[in-house]
Motif scaffolding. Structure first.
Motif, PDB file in Angstrom:
ATOM      1  N   GLY A 120      -3.821  -9.184   5.498  1.00  6.75           N
ATOM      2  CA  GLY A 120      -3.044 -10.041   4.707  1.00  6.75           C
ATOM      3  C   GLY A 120      -1.767  -9.458   4.747  1.00  6.75           C
ATOM      4  N   GLY A 121      -1.600  -8.667   5.889  1.00  4.89           N
ATOM      5  CA  GLY A 121       0.477  -8.859   5.912  1.00  4.89           C
ATOM      6  C   GLY A 121       1.182  -8.455   4.874  1.00  4.89           C
ATOM      7  N   LEU A 122       0.047  -7.680   4.332  1.00  3.92           N
ATOM      8  CA  LEU A 122       1.416  -7.310   2.910  1.00  3.92           C
ATOM      9  C   LEU A 122       1.925  -6.174   2.626  1.00  3.92           C
ATOM     10  CD1 LEU A 122       1.823  -8.110  -0.181  1.00  3.92           C
ATOM     11  CD2 LEU A 122      -0.144  -6.756  -0.101  1.00  3.92           C
ATOM     12  N   SER A 123       2.905  -6.013   2.473  1.00  3.52           N
ATOM     13  CA  SER A 123       3.264  -4.229   2.789  1.00  3.52           C
ATOM     14  C   SER A 123       5.202  -4.312   1.519  1.00  3.52           C
ATOM     15  CB  SER A 123       4.535  -4.265   4.272  1.00  3.52           C
ATOM     16  OG  SER A 123       5.257  -3.051   3.582  1.00  3.52           O
ATOM     17  N   HIS A 124       4.511  -3.272   1.201  1.00  2.46           N
ATOM     18  CA  HIS A 124       6.137  -2.942   0.309  1.00  2.46           C
ATOM     19  C   HIS A 124       4.674  -3.652  -1.546  1.00  2.46           C
ATOM     20  CE1 HIS A 124      10.208  -2.562   1.844  1.00  2.46           C
ATOM     21  NE2 HIS A 124       9.155  -1.830   2.407  1.00  2.46           N
ATOM     22  N   HIS A 125       3.952  -2.805  -1.923  1.00  2.00           N
ATOM     23  CA  HIS A 125       3.344  -3.771  -2.162  1.00  2.00           C
ATOM     24  C   HIS A 125       1.674  -2.405  -2.995  1.00  2.00           C
ATOM     25  CE1 HIS A 125       0.352  -5.497  -4.701  1.00  2.00           C
ATOM     26  NE2 HIS A 125       1.601  -6.717  -4.972  1.00  2.00           N
ATOM     27  N   PRO A 126       1.480  -2.067  -3.363  1.00  2.00           N
ATOM     28  CA  PRO A 126       0.218  -1.318  -4.198  1.00  2.00           C
ATOM     29  C   PRO A 126      -0.783  -1.883  -3.805  1.00  2.00           C
ATOM     30  CG  PRO A 126       1.374  -1.986  -6.386  1.00  2.00           C
ATOM     31  CD  PRO A 126       2.334  -2.889  -4.937  1.00  2.00           C
ATOM     32  N   ASP A 127      -0.379  -3.207  -3.185  1.00  2.00           N
ATOM     33  CA  ASP A 127      -1.871  -4.013  -2.408  1.00  2.00           C
ATOM     34  C   ASP A 127      -1.928  -3.594  -0.433  1.00  2.00           C
ATOM     35  OD1 ASP A 127      -3.560  -4.076  -5.190  1.00  2.00           O
ATOM     36  OD2 ASP A 127      -2.953  -6.049  -4.930  1.00  2.00           O
ATOM     37  N   GLU A 128      -1.039  -2.974  -0.415  1.00  2.00           N
ATOM     38  CA  GLU A 128      -0.948  -2.153   1.290  1.00  2.00           C
ATOM     39  C   GLU A 128      -2.462  -1.445   1.581  1.00  2.00           C
ATOM     40  OE1 GLU A 128       3.374  -1.410   2.902  1.00  2.00           O
ATOM     41  OE2 GLU A 128       1.859   0.750   2.493  1.00  2.00           O
ATOM     42  N   ALA A 129      -3.000  -2.691   2.581  1.00  2.00           N
ATOM     43  CA  ALA A 129      -4.011  -1.995   3.287  1.00  2.00           C
ATOM     44  C   ALA A 129      -4.709  -2.025   4.998  1.00  2.00           C
ATOM     45  CB  ALA A 129      -5.407  -2.654   2.772  1.00  2.00           C
ATOM     46  N   ILE A 130      -5.247  -0.852   4.931  1.00  2.00           N
ATOM     47  CA  ILE A 130      -5.891  -1.040   6.527  1.00  2.00           C
ATOM     48  C   ILE A 130      -6.723  -0.351   5.949  1.00  2.00           C
ATOM     49  CG2 ILE A 130      -3.228  -0.228   7.548  1.00  2.00           C
ATOM     50  CD1 ILE A 130      -4.342   2.823   8.496  1.00  2.00           C
ATOM     51  N   THR A 131      -7.646  -0.463   7.996  1.00  2.00           N
ATOM     52  CA  THR A 131      -9.242  -0.349   7.525  1.00  2.00           C
ATOM     53  C   THR A 131      -8.896   1.388   8.270  1.00  2.00           C
ATOM     54  OG1 THR A 131     -10.178  -0.784  10.041  1.00  2.00           O
ATOM     55  CG2 THR A 131      -9.706  -2.051   7.755  1.00  2.00           C
ATOM     56  N   ALA A 132     -10.577   2.135   8.243  1.00  2.00           N
ATOM     57  CA  ALA A 132     -10.402   3.613   8.757  1.00  2.00           C
ATOM     58  C   ALA A 132     -10.757   3.337   9.648  1.00  2.00           C
ATOM     59  CB  ALA A 132     -11.780   4.396   8.000  1.00  2.00           C
ATOM     60  N   GLU A 133     -11.088   1.944  10.516  1.00  2.00           N
ATOM     61  CA  GLU A 133     -11.371   1.863  11.650  1.00  2.00           C
ATOM     62  C   GLU A 133     -10.261   1.311  12.352  1.00  2.00           C
ATOM     63  OE1 GLU A 133     -14.541   1.821   9.549  1.00  2.00           O
ATOM     64  OE2 GLU A 133     -13.239   0.140   9.556  1.00  2.00           O
ATOM     65  N   ASP A 134      -9.700   0.908  12.203  1.00  2.00           N
ATOM     66  CA  ASP A 134      -8.366   0.623  12.417  1.00  2.00           C
ATOM     67  C   ASP A 134      -6.844   1.596  13.078  1.00  2.00           C
ATOM     68  OD1 ASP A 134      -8.316  -2.031  12.447  1.00  2.00           O
ATOM     69  OD2 ASP A 134      -6.887  -3.057  11.632  1.00  2.00           O
ATOM     70  N   ALA A 135      -7.687   2.693  12.326  1.00  2.00           N
ATOM     71  CA  ALA A 135      -6.577   3.748  12.047  1.00  2.00           C
ATOM     72  C   ALA A 135      -6.826   4.453  13.074  1.00  2.00           C
ATOM     73  CB  ALA A 135      -7.092   4.680  10.625  1.00  2.00           C
TER      74      ALA A 135
END
Length: 415
Positions: free
Chosen positions: A382-397
Motif C-alpha cells: 500500500g506504499g504505507l510507512s511511518h505506521h504500525p501496518d507498514e509491511a513487506i513480504t518474505a518473497e520481496d525480502a
C-alpha cells in the motif's frame, strides 16, 4: 517447524531478524525506538550479533552509530559503506530504516557462507538518528561520517530537557570526538542504502525492487502566532486576537497551495496551543511546516507563496507572526554508475528494476557530501510507512537480498 532439512530462506531469515528488532520498542502500537534510548541500546546488541555472524567487527562510534567493518576495512583499504538508520518515528513500522541495516548484513553473511570474500573494504552502519524524533536534529550519524556535523546541534533538547550531548555521553558516545569520524573521500568507494519505498509505485508496477535516481529536497519551518488571551465567555467575538483561529486559516491555505502546485508536497504535522485551556482564547499557536520537492525552484516559489499568505493572515487578524527555518537539505542525485550497478545486479537476479525518485529524505542526503550514493527500494504494501501496518513480504525480502549479493559480488569490477 524449521529443521536442518528445511532451512529458512534468506527472505524468511531476514523477516525473523526484523521481527526481533521490532521488539526493541517502547510499549504501544507499532515500533517506537528513539536515539540514545534503552531501546536503541537493546537493538544494537542484536545488530552487533548480526555483524559478527557476517564476519564484521562492530564498534559504537562517537556519534552513536554502530559500525561493522570487515578485515579489509579495518586494515585501511578503500571501503564501500552500506546501511541505514535504526531509529523510528513514534509508533512507526518495523521496516523503515531497519531493513537497510539487516538486509546487507544478511547478504554479507550469505556470501560468507558461500565462501566468497569481497576484495574491498566493507562497512555496515546502523545510523543512530535519521528521523529526528527525539531531538528534531536529523542525520546526526550520517553527517558525522560526511564531515558536516554541526556541533551546535548538541544543544538541542528533548521533551524532558535532556540535551543531545548529554544523552550521547550517557549512551557511550563522545560528542567531542565526532569531528574525527569524518571519512576521507578518497578512502570511500561509495554509499548504498536499501529502504522500503514508502510509496505505491513498485506495487503498481508489480515489482519487488526499484532503483532510485535522486532523493528529495526538504525544508522545515516553525511558525509562531501570538495573539491575546481572554475569557471565552465575556470577550466579544469581533476584535478577538485568537492565535489558533489564525493558525487554522494558515493550515487551510497551506493545503490549498500544496494541492495546486506540481512536484511540491508538504505537511503541517505539529501544532501547540497556549494556554490550551477549555475556556480561554488561545494566546499563542505554534506549528511546523515541512515542504518537499525534487525541484529547488519549485520549493522556493511554494515557500514564498505560503509565507506571504501567512503574513497577510496574521496582519488581518492582528496577530504577531514569527517564522523560523529549522532544517534544510537540498535534493541530491544518485550516481549514474551506482544506478547502473544496481540495475545490473537486479537483471542478474531476474528482477525488473525500473528507476524511480524518492520523495523521502534518507541518510544519503548527508553521505552525498563525502561520496557517490545509490539506493535500492523494496516494495511495501500500500506504499504505507511511518505506521504500525507498514509491511513487506518474505518473497520481496529474498529478492532484494539476492540483488544486494549480486551487487556486492560484482562491485569491484565497477568501482
Amino acid at each position: 517447524m524449521n529443521d536442518s532439512k528445511h532451512p529458512l530462506s534468506l527472505g524468511q531469515q531476514l523477516m525473523t531478524r526484523l521481527d526481533e528488532a521490532a521488539r526493541c520498542s517502547l510499549p504501544g502500537g507499532g515500533v517506537t525506538r528513539l536515539f540514545c534510548s534503552e531501546e536503541h541500546r537493546r537493538v544494537l546488541t542484536l545488530i552487533g550479533d548480526w555483524m559478527r555472524q557476517a564476519g564484521l567487527t562492530p564498534e559504537l562510534d562517537a556519534s552513536g552509530n554502530l559500525v561493522g567493518r570487515n578485515d579489509r576495512a579495518l586494515a585501511g583499504e578503500r571501503t564501500l559503506i552500506l546501511g541505514s538508520h535504526q531509529d523510528t518515528v513514534v509508533e512507526g513500522g518495523k521496516y523503515d530504516g531497519m531493513l537497510g541495516v539487516a538486509l546487507p548484513l544478511q547478504a554479507l553473511q550469505a556470501l560468507k557462507d558461500e565462501g566468497i570474500e569481497l576484495p574491498y573494504g566493507i562497512e555496515v552502519v546502523a545510523f543512530g538518528d535519521e528521523e529526528g524524533t527525539r531531538f528534531q536534529s536529523t542525520l546526526i550519524g550520517s553527517r558525522a561520517l560526511a564531515g558536516t556535523f554541526d556541533p551546535a546541534s548538541l544543544e538541542a533538547r528533548d521533551a524532558d530537557g535532556v540535551s543531545l550531548g548529554e544523552a550521547l555521553r550517557d549512551f557511550g558516545g563522545d560528542p567531542g570526538a565526532i569531528s574525527s569520524l569524518a571519512r576521507a573521500p578518497e578512502q570511500v568507494l561509495g554509499f548504498c542504502e536499501v529502504h522500503i519505498e514508502q510509496g505505491p509505485v513498485l506495487e503498481h508496477r508489480d515489482h519487488a525492487v526499484g532503483v532510485v535516481t535522486a532523493l528529495t529536497g526538504i525544508e522545515r519551518h516553525r511558525i509562531t502566532l501570538t495573539g491575546k488571551a481572554g475569557h471565552a465567555g465575556t470577550t466579544p467575538m469581533p476584535g478577538r486576537h485568537d492565535a489558533l483561529v489564525g493558525a487554522a486559516e494558515m493550515v487551510m491555505e497551506a493545503d490549498r497551495v500544496l494541492n495546486a502546485t506540481q512536484e511540491l508536497v508538504g505537511v503541517i504535522g505539529k501544532l501547540d496551543v497556549r494556554p490550551n485551556a477549555v475556556n480561554v482564547i488561545p494566546a499563542e499557536a505554534t506549528f511546523t511546516l515541512e515542504l518537499r520537492s525534487p525541484d529547488p525552484r519549485g520549493r522556493r516559489v511554494g515557500r514564498e507563496q505560503l509565507l506571504s499568505a501567512f503574513a497577510n493572515i496574521a496582519e488581518a487578524r492582528g496577530l504577531v507572526l514569527d517564522m523560523q527555518q529549522t532544517y534544510s537539505a537540498e535534493a541530491v542525485d544518485c550516481a549514474d554508475w551506482m544506478i547502473e550497478a544496481l540495475e545490473a545486479a537486479s537483471e542478474e537476479c531476474g528482477q525488473p528494476a525500473e528507476r524511480l525518485f524518492s520523495g523521502a529524505g534518507h541518510d544519503g542526503l548527508a553521505m552525498h557530501d563525502v561520496t557517490d550514493i545509490g539506493m535500492l527500494f523494496v516494495r511495501c504494501r500500500g506504499g504505507l510507512s511511518h505506521h504500525p501496518d507498514e509491511a513487506i513480504t518474505a518473497e520481496d525480502a529474498e529478492a532484494a537480498t539476492r540483488v544486494m549479493m549480486a551487487f556486492l559480488r560484482g562491485f569491484d569490477e565497477r568501482s
